[in-house]
Write an enzyme that holds these catalytic residues in place. Sequence first.
Site, short mmCIF file in Angstrom:
data_model
loop_
_atom_site.label_atom_id
_atom_site.label_comp_id
_atom_site.label_asym_id
_atom_site.label_seq_id
_atom_site.Cartn_x
_atom_site.Cartn_y
_atom_site.Cartn_z
N LYS A 76 -36.62 -15.26 9.65
CA LYS A 76 -37.44 -14.05 9.73
C LYS A 76 -36.76 -12.94 10.51
O LYS A 76 -37.11 -11.76 10.38
CB LYS A 76 -38.78 -14.38 10.39
CG LYS A 76 -39.68 -15.31 9.58
CD LYS A 76 -40.34 -14.59 8.43
CE LYS A 76 -41.38 -15.46 7.75
NZ LYS A 76 -42.11 -14.78 6.68
N ASP A 121 -48.08 -15.86 11.03
CA ASP A 121 -48.24 -17.26 11.39
C ASP A 121 -47.31 -17.62 12.54
O ASP A 121 -47.35 -18.73 13.04
CB ASP A 121 -47.91 -18.16 10.19
CG ASP A 121 -49.06 -18.21 9.18
OD1 ASP A 121 -50.18 -18.52 9.60
OD2 ASP A 121 -48.82 -17.94 8.00
#
Length: 405
Positions: A76, A121
Amino acid sequence: MLTANSRALRALYPDALKRILNVASGDESRAWLSHWDAISAQPTPLVELPGAAARLGVASVSVKDESFRSPLGSFKALGAPIALMRLILRLWPDHAIDPQALIQGRHRNLLTHFTVISATDGNHGKALAAAAQSIGCACVIVLHANVSVEREEAIAAYGARIVRIAGNYDESVEHAAQLARDNGWHVVSDTSYEGYETIPRDVMQGYGAIAAEIIEQAGEFAYTHVFLQGGVGGLAAGIASYLWEIHGEKRPRFIVVEPGQADCLYQSALAGRAAKASGSVDSVMAGLACGETSPLAWQILEACVDHFMLIEDDDAVTAMRTLAAGEDDDLPLVSGESGAAGLAGLAVLMNDAELARAAGLNAQSRVLLISTEGATAPGVYAELVGESAQAVAKRRDERLAALAQ
């Protein structure tokens, strides 16, 4: 469960899809990221696992280990900063902002009152918070009920303001959008929805760096199968589109893996359109526990993913333990709950002869897996694997040192 995608193409990468994701923009994003001190200057390792290949009955298994990408611990780190940088460049077109100076915080005076927000998340939110801290703007992160306190603290450590809600991930996305409207903030999300596609596209372009490194590291070696994690579809689209554009008609077979209870991409394949998950969306694979497919990512995936498959949480945990153990003289790897999903998917298929045949897997198959994260929640990792990530990393490093002698 495995389903074939009859809409997958064996053709040159279409011009229509190049307008969404393309190699040139992916390479530009990679160049920009090279100036961020939160990203490793070296490509992440591409590790061969001959022991796993022999056990599973394939020619080779290669793992791209994204735990080395950044102190953030996951892939990410490639998406959120690129999306934030491109957003700022669009908002201030007359300021001649240099991307290198921007990621190094040399335009922070311009951004004093600029705030970005996202639901997460865990890993995307941490990457956005870190990028905002480096660039010099404010960041708000919305967390849903199932995000652990451990992940919350890791995000807050990068200076983000945390907002907690009682609902699930999709409700946190809605809440973030409402807060942005109410406060004049900017949403930097990794999933698209109606009227919101530019930033998710930019996030996916950042993921192309993984594919670019794979091509450089593999050289002439050609993979027959690439297993990609599901989620909303961004990672899979970012990597598959890059490899497809490079290899054209000779692209590898793409297989997308996701949790059985968070099966939005699998349901999309069945429906022929971006769809929602049919289950609870509560999975140990936190990064893949997504209820709605990104429509923008689906445009890529529908055209090139050959198979979509579902795995159980126990499959992922078993794969984590297998990678950590370094069985049959394989190098021990620290792979988190979502990171191990590719190996879990491969194992499920190879343990069922009919499924393996359906996916075109056999003794000649050369398989590529992406371990998308390390122990981004160290406490959860230790509980699931039975030893700490530090212990696994120590065994890995000792093995590498012995091999180097």
